[in-house]
Design an enzyme around this catalytic site. Structure first.
Site, mmCIF file in Angstrom:
data_model
loop_
_atom_site.group_PDB
_atom_site.id
_atom_site.type_symbol
_atom_site.label_atom_id
_atom_site.label_comp_id
_atom_site.label_asym_id
_atom_site.label_seq_id
_atom_site.Cartn_x
_atom_site.Cartn_y
_atom_site.Cartn_z
ATOM 1 N N GLY A 252 0.858 -1.192 0.000
ATOM 2 C CA GLY A 252 0.000 0.000 0.000
ATOM 3 C C GLY A 252 0.890 1.237 0.000
ATOM 4 O O GLY A 252 2.119 1.145 -0.171
ATOM 5 N N GLY B 178 3.902 1.214 2.581
ATOM 6 C CA GLY B 178 4.931 0.239 2.209
ATOM 7 C C GLY B 178 5.725 0.694 0.993
ATOM 8 O O GLY B 178 6.955 0.612 0.964
ATOM 9 N N HIS C 85 3.494 25.878 -21.042
ATOM 10 C CA HIS C 85 4.490 25.100 -21.777
ATOM 11 C C HIS C 85 5.882 25.630 -21.435
ATOM 12 O O HIS C 85 6.072 26.838 -21.414
ATOM 13 C CB HIS C 85 4.247 25.265 -23.281
ATOM 14 C CG HIS C 85 5.305 24.624 -24.130
ATOM 15 N ND1 HIS C 85 5.361 23.260 -24.329
ATOM 16 C CD2 HIS C 85 6.361 25.146 -24.805
ATOM 17 C CE1 HIS C 85 6.399 22.968 -25.119
ATOM 18 N NE2 HIS C 85 7.017 24.101 -25.413
#
Ligand SMILES: Cc1cc2nc3c(=O)[nH]c(=O)nc-3n(C[C@H](O)[C@H](O)[C@H](O)COP(=O)(O)OP(=O)(O)OC[C@H]3O[C@@H](n4cnc5c(N)ncnc54)[C@H](O)[C@@H]3O)c2cc1C
Length: 480
Positions: A188, A191, A458
């Site tokens: 999860g 972890g 950008h």
């Protein structure tokens, strides 16, 4: 017996946000906390872990600088005590900040362990000394009681955490350093983050998950891209694998893992980090005195989710003590705190929509999602259209060079186009900072055509999000 409007039990993110908002609305608030205000997130969770993961990114950056950019840098060493001193300073400053906010708002913080003695009464046993010791006593709440006692690491049958060889996420914070090898049990968010951290700091890492993929609640493409990124960094990922045995050795742990297919594997590691989820904390709370009980998983479930109110009128719940669909996330607990405070103040706040709460994993690569996965959307009967773009399809993604992707799940509209956006799923560098836009897109039921109107800067990673929406709106520029 003292009187107040509201008693909040637990001073973590759920409890202190309730207290602050209730005080701001003019209510008299007592907040009982047996340890430190700020709770798990500030002292053992979000903040210290993200501080260490930031340092881990810097370490990874040295390798990238050398290998990709010709910067002649080498890592001499990581001074763990200096690293943890910076981390602890950040935590301490935030802690003083929370204490300051509470004091400024006029919240009375009682340092002690609280237990219900009835549907409107609470007894607080002081846990402090000196001045704190006077703070306990029995309180009656005129308007209501808010349960915010949070969670602790869940453990499994087998060797109990000893803080040295078998550890939890809590122990990892206080360890004198990181090990040379670790087996992380649980794929999860916690972890995965701790596996990523250990790898950046040079450990051999094996990450074991019982489900057939990491982050099993996320979109399957998120799991796939995350797993690819972690493996590329040298983390061994075993999914569909179960811990069969763990035997503590003088200097480590001998772990036997049974993979989905094939023979069991035995590994000797310096540490076994158990990250198999969080368990709600209700010990000593004496729920029965108010006629309440936990559900079969230990959570305190509301009878009315719109008010987060239990079956006992006036007793509300926030934070990790709530079962799903609450998410066990600090930002969800802040929102729950606001909702409960406003409810107790007599307002009518909008019920929470857990489907629009972002979910982030701060590993390298990061993941960030909001809304439904493709599979969840299909299970709920949506006719789905998706579009996925690798982050390296935009120039800034190439600059970062870490892979990743943007995936959007939308309802199919008439004529085969894309209608309401149901979910957005991101993997890659900095996606934790990119997900807020997607949260508004999903939360405001936008269509790709609405989003495509808005021009993304950008060159940025967020252009990849813009490009996916352009494509779904039938106006793709760079996607063939
Ligand atoms: C390693 C780790 C990383 C995490 N990272 C993130 C993240 O990046 N983002 C995110 O959103 N979430 C993250 N979380 C989850 C987040 O920490 C929790 O969702 C959040 O702390 C829950 O808040 P809470 O107020 O419900 O409970 P807690 O923060 O656990 O607070 C409960 C408080 O109640 C007190 N208490 C308990 N019983 C009593 C009693 N009887 N009397 C008085 N006081 C009592 C406790 O001392 C504690 O301070 C992480 C968690 C961990 C463990």
């Amino acid at each position: 017996m003292h009187e107040t409007d509201i008693i909040v039990i637990g001073g973590g993110t759920g409890g202190y946000s309730t207290a602050l908002r209730a005080a701001a609305l003019g209510l008299d608030v007592v907040l009982a906390e047996r340890d430190l205000v700020g709770g798990t997130c500030l002292h053992r969770g979000c903040i210290p872990s993200k501080a260490m993961l930031h340092a881990a990114e810097l370490v990874d950056g040295i390798a990238e600088a050398r290998e990709r950019w010709g910067v002649k840098a080498t890592l001499e060493a990581v001074d763990w005590s200096a690293l943890t001193a910076t981390r602890d300073d950040i935590v301490a400053r935030n802690h003083r900040g929370v204490e300051g906010h509470l004091s400024h708002a006029g919240v009375r913080v009682v340092r002690g362990s609280a237990a219900l003695t009835g549907a409107r009464t609470v007894r607080v046993e002081p846990t402090g000394t000196g001045a704190d010791a006077e703070a306990g006593g029995e309180w009656t709440a005129r308007r209501g009681i808010v349960l915010a006692t949070g969670s602790r690491p869940r453990t499994l049958p087998g060797p109990a955490p000893d803080g040295r060889r078998v550890v939890t996420s809590d122990d990892t914070l206080y360890a004198p350093g990181l090990p040379a090898s670790v087996l992380v049990l649980g794929g999860g968010a916690i972890g995965v983050e701790y596996a990523s951290l250990h790898r950046s700091m040079g450990a051999d890492v094996t990450l074991v998950e019982a489900a057939d993929r990491l982050l099993p609640l996320e979109d399957a493409d998120v799991s796939r891209h995350l797993t690819r990124g972690l493996k590329k960094r040298g983390i061994e990922v075993l999914t569909g694998a179960r811990l069969e045995q763990a035997e503590t050795l003088p200097d480590g742990v001998r772990v036997t893992v049974r993979p989905a297919r094939g023979e069991p594997r035995t590994l000797d590691v310096e540490r076994l980090l158990v990250a198999v989820g969080r368990a709600p904390v209700t010990d000593g709370l004496n729920l029965g005195a108010a006629g309440l009980a936990t559900d079969d998983r230990g959570f305190v479930a509301p009878a009315d989710w719109a008010r987060l109110e239990t079956a006992v009128p006036g007793i509300h719940v926030v934070g990790d003590l709530l079962p799903p669909p609450s998410l066990g996330l600090a930002h969800a607990s802040f929102a729950e705190g606001l909702l409960v405070a406003e409810t107790l103040a007599g307002l009518s706040p909008r019920p929470l929509d857990y489907a629009t709460v972002p979910r982030v994993t701060y590993s390298s690569p990061q993941t960030a999602s909001v809304g439904l996965s493709e599979a969840q959307a299909r299970e709920r009967g949506h006719d789905v259209v998706t579009n996925t773009l690798p982050l390296t399809a935009v120039a800034k993604g190439m600059v970062h060079g870490q892979g990743g992707m943007v995936k959007v799940v939308a309802e199919r509209a008439g004529g085969g186009g894309a209608g309401q956006v149901l979910g957005v799923h991101l993997v890659g560098p900095h996606v934790s900072e990119m997900v807020a836009e997607s949260q508004l897109i999903v939360g405001w039921d936008a269509d790709p055509a609405d989003v495509a109107q808005h021009i993304h800067p950008h060159p940025t990673l967020s252009e990849a999000v813009g490009e996916v929406f352009l494509t779904l709106a039938g106006r793709g520029l760079h996607q063939i």
